[in-house]
Design a protein around this motif. Structure first.
Motif, mmCIF file in Angstrom:
data_model
loop_
_atom_site.group_PDB
_atom_site.id
_atom_site.type_symbol
_atom_site.label_atom_id
_atom_site.label_comp_id
_atom_site.label_asym_id
_atom_site.label_seq_id
_atom_site.Cartn_x
_atom_site.Cartn_y
_atom_site.Cartn_z
ATOM 1 N N GLY A 32 0.927 -1.194 0.037
ATOM 2 C CA GLY A 32 0.134 0.092 0.156
ATOM 3 C C GLY A 32 0.938 1.215 0.003
ATOM 4 N N GLY A 33 0.313 2.482 -0.537
ATOM 5 C CA GLY A 33 0.979 3.728 -0.667
ATOM 6 C C GLY A 33 0.047 4.571 -1.368
ATOM 7 N N ALA A 34 -0.128 5.626 -0.761
ATOM 8 C CA ALA A 34 -1.350 6.824 -1.538
ATOM 9 C C ALA A 34 -1.154 6.766 -3.122
ATOM 10 C CB ALA A 34 -1.018 7.958 -0.930
ATOM 11 N N GLU A 35 0.213 6.877 -3.542
ATOM 12 C CA GLU A 35 0.324 7.110 -5.016
ATOM 13 C C GLU A 35 0.099 5.998 -6.078
ATOM 14 O OE1 GLU A 35 2.665 9.860 -2.519
ATOM 15 O OE2 GLU A 35 2.662 7.736 -2.759
ATOM 16 N N SER A 36 0.570 4.521 -5.146
ATOM 17 C CA SER A 36 0.280 3.287 -6.198
ATOM 18 C C SER A 36 -1.210 2.973 -5.917
ATOM 19 C CB SER A 36 1.110 2.361 -5.743
ATOM 20 O OG SER A 36 1.003 2.011 -4.383
ATOM 21 N N ASN A 37 -1.882 3.415 -4.952
ATOM 22 C CA ASN A 37 -3.276 3.111 -4.583
ATOM 23 C C ASN A 37 -3.971 3.806 -5.756
ATOM 24 O OD1 ASN A 37 -2.605 1.731 -2.323
ATOM 25 N ND2 ASN A 37 -3.366 3.566 -0.827
ATOM 26 N N PHE A 38 -3.747 5.014 -5.784
ATOM 27 C CA PHE A 38 -4.369 6.026 -6.774
ATOM 28 C C PHE A 38 -4.056 5.447 -8.225
ATOM 29 C CE2 PHE A 38 -3.203 9.646 -9.526
ATOM 30 C CZ PHE A 38 -4.645 10.238 -9.794
ATOM 31 N N PRO A 252 -11.360 2.709 6.665
ATOM 32 C CA PRO A 252 -11.406 3.879 5.941
ATOM 33 C C PRO A 252 -10.084 3.953 5.204
ATOM 34 C CG PRO A 252 -11.003 4.273 8.201
ATOM 35 C CD PRO A 252 -11.295 2.682 8.186
ATOM 36 N N VAL A 253 -9.049 3.377 5.474
ATOM 37 C CA VAL A 253 -7.700 3.610 4.912
ATOM 38 C C VAL A 253 -7.738 3.582 3.467
ATOM 39 C CG1 VAL A 253 -5.122 3.170 5.025
ATOM 40 C CG2 VAL A 253 -6.455 3.066 7.131
ATOM 41 N N GLY A 254 -7.086 4.579 2.848
ATOM 42 C CA GLY A 254 -7.156 4.586 1.423
ATOM 43 C C GLY A 254 -8.408 5.278 0.610
ATOM 44 N N ALA A 255 -9.410 5.654 1.312
ATOM 45 C CA ALA A 255 -10.648 6.299 0.783
ATOM 46 C C ALA A 255 -10.302 7.613 0.136
ATOM 47 C CB ALA A 255 -11.795 6.557 1.708
ATOM 48 N N GLY A 256 -9.418 8.272 0.434
ATOM 49 C CA GLY A 256 -9.027 9.646 -0.131
ATOM 50 C C GLY A 256 -8.421 9.149 -1.241
ATOM 51 N N ASP A 257 -7.545 8.210 -1.399
ATOM 52 C CA ASP A 257 -6.835 7.800 -2.633
ATOM 53 C C ASP A 257 -7.870 7.327 -3.769
ATOM 54 O OD1 ASP A 257 -4.645 8.195 -1.121
ATOM 55 O OD2 ASP A 257 -4.319 6.176 -0.560
ATOM 56 N N GLY A 258 -8.753 6.696 -3.111
ATOM 57 C CA GLY A 258 -9.971 6.173 -4.233
ATOM 58 C C GLY A 258 -10.738 7.283 -4.732
ATOM 59 N N VAL A 290 -13.977 -2.752 2.220
ATOM 60 C CA VAL A 290 -12.929 -3.404 2.027
ATOM 61 C C VAL A 290 -11.854 -3.490 3.193
ATOM 62 C CG1 VAL A 290 -11.755 -5.213 0.557
ATOM 63 C CG2 VAL A 290 -13.998 -4.037 -0.182
ATOM 64 N N ASN A 291 -11.313 -4.472 3.700
ATOM 65 C CA ASN A 291 -10.190 -4.421 4.323
ATOM 66 C C ASN A 291 -8.894 -4.411 3.358
ATOM 67 O OD1 ASN A 291 -7.935 -4.598 6.090
ATOM 68 N ND2 ASN A 291 -8.515 -6.531 6.903
ATOM 69 N N GLY A 292 -8.037 -3.296 3.485
ATOM 70 C CA GLY A 292 -7.077 -3.235 2.432
ATOM 71 C C GLY A 292 -6.893 -1.904 1.852
ATOM 72 N N ASP A 293 -5.621 -1.641 1.304
ATOM 73 C CA ASP A 293 -5.546 -0.449 0.945
ATOM 74 C C ASP A 293 -6.088 -0.331 -0.917
ATOM 75 O OD1 ASP A 293 -4.221 0.289 3.030
ATOM 76 O OD2 ASP A 293 -2.730 1.633 1.820
ATOM 77 N N VAL A 294 -5.840 -1.456 -1.518
ATOM 78 C CA VAL A 294 -6.393 -1.511 -2.816
ATOM 79 C C VAL A 294 -7.419 -2.504 -2.954
ATOM 80 C CG1 VAL A 294 -3.920 -0.763 -3.625
ATOM 81 C CG2 VAL A 294 -4.410 -2.870 -3.463
ATOM 82 N N GLU A 295 -7.678 -3.403 -2.380
ATOM 83 C CA GLU A 295 -8.493 -4.483 -2.433
ATOM 84 C C GLU A 295 -10.086 -3.989 -2.709
ATOM 85 O OE1 GLU A 295 -5.072 -6.015 -0.600
ATOM 86 O OE2 GLU A 295 -6.194 -4.429 -0.154
ATOM 87 N N GLY A 296 -10.324 -2.919 -2.265
ATOM 88 C CA GLY A 296 -11.784 -2.210 -2.647
ATOM 89 C C GLY A 296 -11.818 -1.500 -3.529
ATOM 90 N N LEU A 297 -10.599 -1.258 -4.302
ATOM 91 C CA LEU A 297 -10.802 -0.338 -5.584
ATOM 92 C C LEU A 297 -11.590 -0.792 -6.461
ATOM 93 C CD1 LEU A 297 -7.118 1.010 -5.496
ATOM 94 C CD2 LEU A 297 -9.061 2.306 -5.086
#
Length: 316
Positions: A32-38, A252-258, A290-297
């Motif tokens: 996980g990472g904000a930029e790669s999530n994005f 909620p982690v990663g929602a902003g990147d989403g 979804v639990n995880g940074d990218v799993e719920g994208l």
């Protein structure tokens, strides 16, 4: 290339059980990472993305490259670094509604990025350059790399999107405030949260924050207000777009990147500002379930279904 982003991605370890991490014996490993999530969020929505970074020349770094490449993100400008390891972080689910994140990233491979990583030939291919406030906080050379990337983008007419993504633990408040305001002034589109706006300007009032960011130099301000929705301000327009309400927030982690991925996807698809924000709100809401940074994208079809209220546990 539609969008290029620059920043650190880390190996993410989460205990297999909830509660205090001191009692955990088994962990799952993700990335996980904000930029790669994005970037991954945008590829799932049908766009071409590239990622600039450095990862350790170690097993975690190689696995990360394999993972991000497998998600369809171009990694031609990600370097394997022999002098430093891949960064780590741990996500602890203490109890329902309480998540703690602990980073182990000081001296990581990504912190060694410098101006050479802001490759002009690569960046000028993009329609958008995405930057967050995390990268310049990693080191002095990372800050220089971000400013060089912005300079290159501006010289080639590449639209700059800046998400402040404040991480107070990475630097002093004075340095953070100075740097984030400097980059906000150079960006075309700024994507702050209300709390970040208050940190930078000392007010929570959306209209005041919109005005202040515009006065600093931003052309558009997309102000995130969490479960309430999103405010938009430009020189000639303003609006508020309500959020999609989610009955059960898992992570909620990663929602902003989403949200950022959804919004920029809307711009790439030439939607109206209102509809682009709606898409951003929808992607952000889906990520929280979804639990995880990218799993719920989500992929675009899922977003469309969600927005038409065909998904479960959704009202608008």
């Amino acid at each position: 290339m539609d969008v290029i982003t620059m920043g650190e991605t880390m190996a993410l370890f989460s205990p297999e059980q909830n509660g205090m991490m001191r009692y955990a014996h088994m962990y799952s490993r993700k990335f996980g990472g904000a930029e790669s999530n994005f970037a991954i969020g945008l590829t799932r929505l049908g766009h071409q993305t590239g990622w600039i970074s450095r990862v350790g020349n170690d097993e975690l770094g190689k696995a990360m490259l394999q993972f991000v490449r497998g998600e369809g993100v171009n990694v031609d400008n990600v370097k394997l670094e022999d002098k430093a390891p891949t960064g780590l972080y741990f996500k602890e689910f203490r109890r329902e509604g309480e998540i703690r994140v602990q980073y182990y990233r000081k001296g990581s491979a990504a912190s060694l990025m410098n101006e050479e990583d802001a490759d002009e030939a690569y960046i000028k291919k993009a329609r958008y350059l995405h930057i967050t406030g995390i990268t310049p906080a990693l080191s002095t050379t990372c800050r220089q790399a971000v400013l060089k990337a912005i300079q290159v983008a501006r010289s080639h007419g590449v639209t700059i999107v800046f998400d402040p993504n404040l991480r107070k633990s990475l630097w002093s408040e004075e340095e953070a405030r100075t740097t984030l305001l400097e980059i906000s002034a150079l960006a075309d589109i700024v994507l702050p949260g209300i709390a970040e706006g208050e940190f930078l300007f000392g007010t929570e009032d959306p209209e005041e924050l919109g005005r202040l960011f515009l006065e600093k130099g931003a052309k558009e301000v997309v102000l995130k207000a969490g479960e309430k929705g999103t405010y938009y301000y430009s020189k000639n327009d303003s609006m508020f777009v309500p959020a999609f309400q989610v009955a059960n927030v898992i992570d909620p982690v990663g929602a902003g990147d989403g949200f950022a991925a959804g919004y920029v996807s809307g711009l790439l698809d030439e939607l109206s500002v209102n509809d682009a924000i709606l898409r951003g709100n929808a992607v952000g809401a889906l990520v929280t379930q979804v639990n995880g940074d990218v799993e719920g994208l989500p992929e675009k079809e899922e977003v469309m279904r969600f927005m038409s209220s065909e998904g479960e546990d959704v009202t608008r």
